[in-house]
Design a protein around this motif. Structure first.
Motif, short mmCIF file in Angstrom:
data_model
loop_
_atom_site.label_atom_id
_atom_site.label_comp_id
_atom_site.label_asym_id
_atom_site.label_seq_id
_atom_site.Cartn_x
_atom_site.Cartn_y
_atom_site.Cartn_z
N MET A 1 0.84 -1.17 0.00
CA MET A 1 0.00 0.00 0.00
C MET A 1 0.89 1.24 0.00
N TYR A 2 0.48 2.24 -0.78
CA TYR A 2 1.23 3.49 -0.84
C TYR A 2 0.97 4.32 0.41
N SER A 3 1.94 5.13 0.77
CA SER A 3 1.80 5.97 1.96
C SER A 3 0.75 7.06 1.73
N LYS A 4 0.18 7.53 2.83
CA LYS A 4 -0.82 8.61 2.77
C LYS A 4 -0.19 9.86 2.16
N GLU A 5 1.08 10.12 2.47
CA GLU A 5 1.77 11.30 1.95
C GLU A 5 1.87 11.26 0.43
N LEU A 6 2.09 10.07 -0.11
CA LEU A 6 2.23 9.92 -1.55
C LEU A 6 0.90 10.06 -2.27
N THR A 7 -0.17 9.54 -1.70
CA THR A 7 -1.47 9.55 -2.38
C THR A 7 -2.33 10.77 -2.10
N LYS A 8 -1.99 11.52 -1.08
CA LYS A 8 -2.84 12.63 -0.63
C LYS A 8 -3.29 13.56 -1.76
N GLY A 9 -2.41 13.99 -2.59
CA GLY A 9 -2.74 14.94 -3.65
C GLY A 9 -3.48 14.34 -4.83
N THR A 10 -3.58 13.02 -4.87
CA THR A 10 -4.24 12.38 -6.01
C THR A 10 -5.63 11.85 -5.68
N LEU A 11 -6.04 11.92 -4.43
CA LEU A 11 -7.33 11.34 -4.04
C LEU A 11 -8.51 12.01 -4.74
N GLN A 12 -8.52 13.33 -4.78
CA GLN A 12 -9.63 14.02 -5.43
C GLN A 12 -9.75 13.64 -6.91
N PRO A 13 -8.66 13.70 -7.68
CA PRO A 13 -8.77 13.28 -9.08
C PRO A 13 -9.18 11.81 -9.23
N ILE A 14 -8.69 10.95 -8.36
CA ILE A 14 -9.06 9.53 -8.42
C ILE A 14 -10.56 9.38 -8.20
N ILE A 15 -11.07 10.03 -7.18
CA ILE A 15 -12.49 9.94 -6.84
C ILE A 15 -13.35 10.49 -7.98
N LEU A 16 -12.98 11.65 -8.49
CA LEU A 16 -13.73 12.25 -9.60
C LEU A 16 -13.75 11.36 -10.83
N LYS A 17 -12.60 10.87 -11.21
CA LYS A 17 -12.50 10.03 -12.41
C LYS A 17 -13.33 8.76 -12.26
N LEU A 18 -13.27 8.16 -11.09
CA LEU A 18 -14.00 6.92 -10.85
C LEU A 18 -15.51 7.14 -10.88
N ILE A 19 -15.99 8.16 -10.19
CA ILE A 19 -17.44 8.44 -10.19
C ILE A 19 -17.89 8.75 -11.61
N ASN A 20 -17.12 9.54 -12.33
CA ASN A 20 -17.49 9.89 -13.70
C ASN A 20 -17.57 8.66 -14.59
N SER A 21 -16.66 7.73 -14.42
CA SER A 21 -16.64 6.53 -15.27
C SER A 21 -17.77 5.56 -14.92
N ARG A 22 -18.26 5.61 -13.69
CA ARG A 22 -19.31 4.68 -13.25
C ARG A 22 -20.70 5.33 -13.24
N LYS A 23 -20.79 6.59 -13.60
CA LYS A 23 -22.04 7.38 -13.62
C LYS A 23 -22.51 7.78 -12.23
N LYS A 24 -22.64 6.85 -11.29
CA LYS A 24 -22.98 7.22 -9.91
C LYS A 24 -22.44 6.15 -8.97
N MET A 25 -22.00 6.63 -7.80
CA MET A 25 -21.43 5.72 -6.80
C MET A 25 -21.71 6.26 -5.41
N TYR A 26 -21.73 5.36 -4.42
CA TYR A 26 -21.84 5.79 -3.04
C TYR A 26 -20.49 5.61 -2.37
N GLY A 27 -20.33 6.24 -1.21
CA GLY A 27 -19.03 6.33 -0.55
C GLY A 27 -18.29 5.02 -0.38
N TYR A 28 -18.91 4.06 0.29
CA TYR A 28 -18.24 2.78 0.54
C TYR A 28 -17.87 2.10 -0.77
N GLU A 29 -18.74 2.21 -1.76
CA GLU A 29 -18.47 1.62 -3.07
C GLU A 29 -17.21 2.23 -3.69
N ILE A 30 -17.03 3.53 -3.52
CA ILE A 30 -15.84 4.21 -4.04
C ILE A 30 -14.58 3.64 -3.41
#
Length: 112
Positions: A1-30
């Motif tokens: 697993m990658y460190s929190k420091e390494l992934t911190k700045g990429t979480l928002q883009p990851i979340i956005l890209k994933l929700i956009n690709s799946r049309k709709k998602m709930y938190g736990y699913e993400i």
């Protein structure tokens, strides 16, 4: 697993890209989908996820649909029309950043 420091700045883009690709998602699913796609290398905690989702909703990037499941309410997040532009922008930025990191971290193979 990658460190929190390494992934911190990429979480928002990851979340956005994933929700956009799946049309709709709930938190736990993400969180589970990110863990599955990355073979557990990226683990988004609820403490990191929900502030990002709330911030994106407040900015109008995400919309919420509440679905009642028994006595519980599940919030599904979707990317708004203006959010789709943001997804495109962060995708370009992340890909450009990856290319830049490749220049730095693989300099030996490129200069040989």
């Amino acid at each position: 697993m990658y460190s929190k420091e390494l992934t911190k700045g990429t979480l928002q883009p990851i979340i956005l890209k994933l929700i956009n690709s799946r049309k709709k998602m709930y938190g736990y699913e993400i969180t589970q989908e990110v863990k599955k796609i990355t073979s557990g290398k990226i683990d988004i905690s609820e403490g990191a996820l929900y502030p990002i989702l709330h911030r994106l909703e407040a900015k109008g990037v995400l919309a919420i649909e509440k679905v009642f499941i028994g006595k519980r309410v599940r919030k599904y997040y979707t990317v708004t029309q203006s959010g789709k532009q943001m997804v495109a922008e962060v995708t370009r930025e992340i890909n450009n950043f990856i290319d830049t990191l490749d220049l730095i971290f693989n300099i030996e193979t490129k200069t040989s």
